[in-house]
Scaffold this active site. Structure first.
Site, PDB file in Angstrom:
ATOM      1  N   SER A   1       0.801  -1.223   0.000  1.00  0.00           N
ATOM      2  CA  SER A   1       0.000   0.000   0.000  1.00  0.00           C
ATOM      3  C   SER A   1       0.839   1.280   0.000  1.00  0.00           C
ATOM      4  O   SER A   1       0.326   2.345  -0.301  1.00  0.00           O
ATOM      5  CB  SER A   1      -0.956   0.012   1.196  1.00  0.00           C
ATOM      6  OG  SER A   1      -0.223   0.122   2.395  1.00  0.00           O
TER       7      SER A   1
ATOM      8  N   HIS B   1       1.096   4.348   6.710  1.00  0.00           N
ATOM      9  CA  HIS B   1       0.531   5.224   5.678  1.00  0.00           C
ATOM     10  C   HIS B   1       0.973   6.669   5.893  1.00  0.00           C
ATOM     11  O   HIS B   1       1.475   7.020   6.945  1.00  0.00           O
ATOM     12  CB  HIS B   1      -0.995   5.134   5.655  1.00  0.00           C
ATOM     13  CG  HIS B   1      -1.501   3.896   4.977  1.00  0.00           C
ATOM     14  ND1 HIS B   1      -2.815   3.545   4.989  1.00  0.00           N
ATOM     15  CD2 HIS B   1      -0.864   2.922   4.271  1.00  0.00           C
ATOM     16  CE1 HIS B   1      -2.975   2.401   4.323  1.00  0.00           C
ATOM     17  NE2 HIS B   1      -1.796   2.016   3.893  1.00  0.00           N
TER      18      HIS B   1
ATOM     19  N   ASP C   1      -7.992   6.418   4.455  1.00  0.00           N
ATOM     20  CA  ASP C   1      -8.062   5.279   5.372  1.00  0.00           C
ATOM     21  C   ASP C   1      -9.289   5.264   6.281  1.00  0.00           C
ATOM     22  O   ASP C   1      -9.346   4.429   7.190  1.00  0.00           O
ATOM     23  CB  ASP C   1      -6.816   5.254   6.263  1.00  0.00           C
ATOM     24  CG  ASP C   1      -5.568   4.890   5.497  1.00  0.00           C
ATOM     25  OD1 ASP C   1      -5.677   4.454   4.341  1.00  0.00           O
ATOM     26  OD2 ASP C   1      -4.477   5.046   6.063  1.00  0.00           O
TER      27      ASP C   1
END
Length: 169
Positions: A44, A83, A111
């Site tokens: 990701s 992230h 998210d």
């Protein structure tokens, strides 16, 4: 079989494991986080980080900036998520606490669906494990291999036992 030599090998092995544990705990105290080193488990964050990269975290910064790469944990899930901070603001309701919105570089959306409950932001002081300050590429594949293969743990432990028993030192 010399019992004294075998005992010395066993104590050396214990010393190696206790030294690694002491390093982990010391780095945890210095970085102010319960998990100062994490392994990237998904794609990701590509191209910034690849699967298997080892990340070093720091949690002594008071605020996170947009663009920082943070690691956070979601309630009831044990796997940390790596992230980038997409947006930040300070809550007027919670004494000016910083709230963060994150997104994976390789993901299409933010998210919010990953957050626990119906949260729309992460609390910096509660949800964030740390900010990424450095990394080693691809060295974490061993931990991924051990986690994904049920026989890998036994193979690794067996290898360590055999090398410690039959090694010269």
């Amino acid at each position: 079989m010399n019992i004294r030599a075998e005992l010395a090998k066993f104590l050396n092995l214990c010393f190696v494991f206790s030294s690694a544990y002491m390093f982990w705990q010391t780095y945890s105290l210095i970085a102010d986080t319960h998990s100062p080193i994490v392994v990237v488990l998904s794609g990701s964050m590509e191209p910034a980080f690849q699967r298997g990269d080892i990340l070093f975290l720091w949690n002594r910064n008071k605020y996170s900036k947009v663009g920082d790469i943070v690691v956070y944990e979601v309630e009831d899930k044990q796997i940390p998520i790596v992230h980038r901070v997409l947006r930040e603001h300070h809550s007027t309701k919670n004494n000016g606490k910083q709230l963060l919105l994150t997104k994976g570089d390789n993901n299409a959306g933010n998210d919010i669906p990953l957050y626990a409950g119906k949260k729309t932001y992460l609390a910096k002081n509660k949800d964030i494990v740390g900010t990424v300050k450095g990394y080693f590429p691809h060295l974490g594949y061993v931990t991924i291999w051990v986690a994904e293969n049920k026989y890998a743990k036994f193979a690794l432990l067996g290898f360590l036992a055999i090398t410690s028993l039959f090694g010269d030192e």
